[in-house]
Design an enzyme around this catalytic site. Structure first.
Site, PDB file in Angstrom:
ATOM      1  N   CYS A  34       9.789  -4.340  12.322  1.00 46.34           N
ATOM      2  CA  CYS A  34       8.510  -5.001  12.607  1.00 46.34           C
ATOM      3  C   CYS A  34       8.646  -6.139  13.612  1.00 46.34           C
ATOM      4  O   CYS A  34       7.651  -6.678  14.068  1.00 46.34           O
ATOM      5  CB  CYS A  34       7.922  -5.556  11.312  1.00 46.34           C
ATOM      6  SG  CYS A  34       9.021  -6.760  10.548  1.00 46.34           S
ATOM      7  N   CYS A 103      10.576  -6.265   3.736  1.00 45.63           N
ATOM      8  CA  CYS A 103      10.390  -7.655   4.155  1.00 45.63           C
ATOM      9  C   CYS A 103      11.317  -8.585   3.370  1.00 45.63           C
ATOM     10  O   CYS A 103      11.750  -9.617   3.883  1.00 45.63           O
ATOM     11  CB  CYS A 103       8.952  -8.084   3.932  1.00 45.63           C
ATOM     12  SG  CYS A 103       7.743  -6.916   4.586  1.00 45.63           S
TER      13      CYS A 103
END
Ligand code: FES
Length: 140
Positions: A34, A103
């Protein structure tokens, strides 16, 4: 509810945000999927993490997991900090949606990178395998 109350709390009021001047170890890692980045600062005295701060250019889940991770390693030994897994952080936050698990890897990697920096700066020998990039099976 997609996110637990703890995730929302740490996202809204992240703990230990900032930087430490003259930190003993600094780690910066990025998430290739990302593009988010995270920087972790450690103050280490006598093998104990006495202070920790982080900065991130990342999503809410990255902020929440980093915040929780800093709380979990503060006051702990460097060895214990190295053992912190993204799984333990996610559990402490009462979970994350599956597609956000990647994440949480950022926080774990940033802590490890900061410890490695500390070892390198102080000429402390270590097993390089400890710092192999954690691979994330959840990324797609
Ligand atoms: Fe990049 Fe969460 S989407 S760290």
């Amino acid at each position: 509810m997609l996110y637990s109350e703890k995730v929302m709390d740490h996202f809204r009021n992240p703990r230990n945000v900032g930087e430490i001047e003259n930190a003993d170890g600094v780690g910066e890692v990025g998430n290739a999927k990302c593009g988010d980045i995270m920087k972790m600062f450690l103050k280490i005295d006598d093998g104990i993490v006495t202070d920790v701060k982080f900065q991130t250019f990342g999503c809410g889940s990255a902020i929440a997991t980093s915040s929780m991770a800093t709380e979990m390693i503060k006051g702990k030994s460097v060895d214990e900090a190295l053992q912190l897994s993204n799984k333990a952080v996610v559990e402490a936050l009462d979970g994350l949606p599956t597609h956000k698990i990647h994440c949480s890897v950022l926080a774990e990697e940033a802590v490890k990178a900061a410890v490695k920096d500390y070892y390198d700066k102080n000429g402390i020998a270590y097993d390089a395998c400890m710092f192999k990039e954690a691979s994330c099976e959840h990324c797609h």
